[in-house]
Design an enzyme around this catalytic site. Structure first.
Site, PDB file in Angstrom:
ATOM      1  N   ASP A   1       0.840  -1.194   0.000  1.00  0.00           N
ATOM      2  CA  ASP A   1       0.000   0.000   0.000  1.00  0.00           C
ATOM      3  C   ASP A   1       0.876   1.246   0.000  1.00  0.00           C
ATOM      4  O   ASP A   1       1.830   1.353   0.770  1.00  0.00           O
ATOM      5  CB  ASP A   1      -0.894  -0.026   1.246  1.00  0.00           C
ATOM      6  CG  ASP A   1      -1.949   1.058   1.241  1.00  0.00           C
ATOM      7  OD1 ASP A   1      -2.397   1.452   0.150  1.00  0.00           O
ATOM      8  OD2 ASP A   1      -2.348   1.497   2.348  1.00  0.00           O
ATOM      9  N   HIS A   2       0.567   2.183  -0.852  1.00  0.00           N
ATOM     10  CA  HIS A   2       1.264   3.475  -0.904  1.00  0.00           C
ATOM     11  C   HIS A   2       2.782   3.348  -1.048  1.00  0.00           C
ATOM     12  O   HIS A   2       3.546   3.891  -0.246  1.00  0.00           O
ATOM     13  CB  HIS A   2       0.931   4.319   0.324  1.00  0.00           C
ATOM     14  CG  HIS A   2      -0.446   4.908   0.274  1.00  0.00           C
ATOM     15  ND1 HIS A   2      -0.771   5.946  -0.553  1.00  0.00           N
ATOM     16  CD2 HIS A   2      -1.584   4.563   0.927  1.00  0.00           C
ATOM     17  CE1 HIS A   2      -2.057   6.242  -0.402  1.00  0.00           C
ATOM     18  NE2 HIS A   2      -2.575   5.405   0.476  1.00  0.00           N
TER      19      HIS A   2
ATOM     20  N   ASP B   1       2.335   5.125  -5.669  1.00  0.00           N
ATOM     21  CA  ASP B   1       1.615   6.343  -5.309  1.00  0.00           C
ATOM     22  C   ASP B   1       2.324   7.579  -5.855  1.00  0.00           C
ATOM     23  O   ASP B   1       3.226   8.127  -5.236  1.00  0.00           O
ATOM     24  CB  ASP B   1       1.496   6.428  -3.789  1.00  0.00           C
ATOM     25  CG  ASP B   1       0.675   7.631  -3.335  1.00  0.00           C
ATOM     26  OD1 ASP B   1       0.232   8.415  -4.198  1.00  0.00           O
ATOM     27  OD2 ASP B   1       0.468   7.774  -2.115  1.00  0.00           O
TER      28      ASP B   1
ATOM     29  N   GLY C   1      -7.606   8.161   7.284  1.00  0.00           N
ATOM     30  CA  GLY C   1      -7.688   8.326   8.729  1.00  0.00           C
ATOM     31  C   GLY C   1      -9.084   8.687   9.194  1.00  0.00           C
ATOM     32  O   GLY C   1     -10.041   8.779   8.416  1.00  0.00           O
TER      33      GLY C   1
ATOM     34  N   GLY D   1     -11.365   3.777   3.552  1.00  0.00           N
ATOM     35  CA  GLY D   1     -12.678   3.181   3.772  1.00  0.00           C
ATOM     36  C   GLY D   1     -13.182   3.281   5.203  1.00  0.00           C
ATOM     37  O   GLY D   1     -14.389   3.246   5.439  1.00  0.00           O
TER      38      GLY D   1
END
Length: 284
Positions: free
Chosen positions: A82-83, A104, A179, A207
């Site tokens: 992720d990222h 990203d 966040g 999410g």
């Protein structure tokens, strides 16, 4: 079941008519808790970790943990970076055995984002690894990184971006935030515009904090992957806090961590069902 790449997992999800929750992990206990939830629901999902959390374990340890655990479960799972902010992040994840990565470049100008993302795609596809790219900056706090940018994905740029980068999935900005400190303001009409021109499946970051009923409506607009981190982390930390509050002299670390694992798994299990509009059979 062995780990699968994201394209394979997306295909499984689409044939089953479900969206994939992508839960962020940090350590072995959270990783196993997430996989426990997928197995309990009998539904596919994604275990993912960001470079800011990899510093605790290293890429290889998380990859080894997921790979070993997957042999004891029946549901298909992808291991996702992720990222990934740098090509070195991507390289390390792929060589460690991750089956999917996110590059990203959302903070970069359009042309620079294309060039940067394309480099990641070329490297990953040679190794049979799927790539998620991002178009449109998302505000909020993601681990140690705080962004005030909130640039919604421009539908007029989507088709060109996907074609020129060759990405397999596209993360979009439609009023979602990272966040729990910022309030999301989801624009489903904007998502619909993106979906009409996007040739690949879509991803929602941030999410946590979004009404599952709103998320479930996104399925008809090519949304297949929903990133969720804060809700699970809060469950893990709260479980440990409660154990300490109940017994300040607690020294049974294994017991406390098993309690945290169970708490995370329950949140993950219920969330996966909720975003897919499925009944919680365990509660019935």
């Amino acid at each position: 079941m062995a780990l699968v790449d994201m394209n394979t997992l997306v295909g499984i999800a689409q044939r089953s008519g479900v969206m994939l929750p992508a839960y962020n992990t940090t350590n072995m206990e959270m990783t196993l808790a997430i996989m426990d939830a997928f197995e309990a629901n009998g539904l596919p999902g994604v275990v993912q970790i960001a470079p800011t959390n990899v510093k605790l374990t290293g890429y290889e340890l998380i990859a080894d943990c997921v790979r070993a655990a997957s042999e004891s479960y029946t549901v298909p799972v992808a291991l996702h970076l992720d990222h990934g902010k740098t090509l070195e992040d991507v390289r390390q994840a792929v060589l460690a055995g991750f089956t999917s990565v996110m590059i990203d470049g959302a903070a970069l100008p359009f042309e620079e984002n294309i060039a940067f993302s394309r480099q990641a795609v070329e490297f990953c596809h040679v190794h049979g690894v799927s790539v998620e790219a991002e178009l449109g900056a998302i505000a909020g706090k993601e681990d140690d990184h705080v962004s005030e940018a909130n640039s919604r994905t421009n539908p007029d740029e989507v088709a060109e971006f996907v074609e020129r980068t060759g990405c397999d999935l596209l993360a979009v900005s439609i009023g979602n935030v990272h966040g729990l400190e910022e309030r999301p303001n989801i624009d489903l009409a904007h998502l619909e515009k993106i979906a009409k021109v996007c040739p690949c499946p879509l991803v929602l970051h941030g999410g946590s904090g979004i009404d599952p009923q709103i998320i479930s409506q996104m399925a008809k607009h090519k949304m297949v992957k929903i990133n969720i981190a804060s809700d699970l982390r809060r469950a893990f930390i709260s479980a440990i806090h409660d154990a300490q509050e109940e017994n300040p002299n607690e020294a049974n670390l294994a017991g406390v961590l098993l309690r945290a694992r169970a708490a995370v798994s329950e949140v993950a299990r219920k969330t996966q069902l909720a975003i897919n509009g499925l009944e919680d059979k365990a509660a019935a």
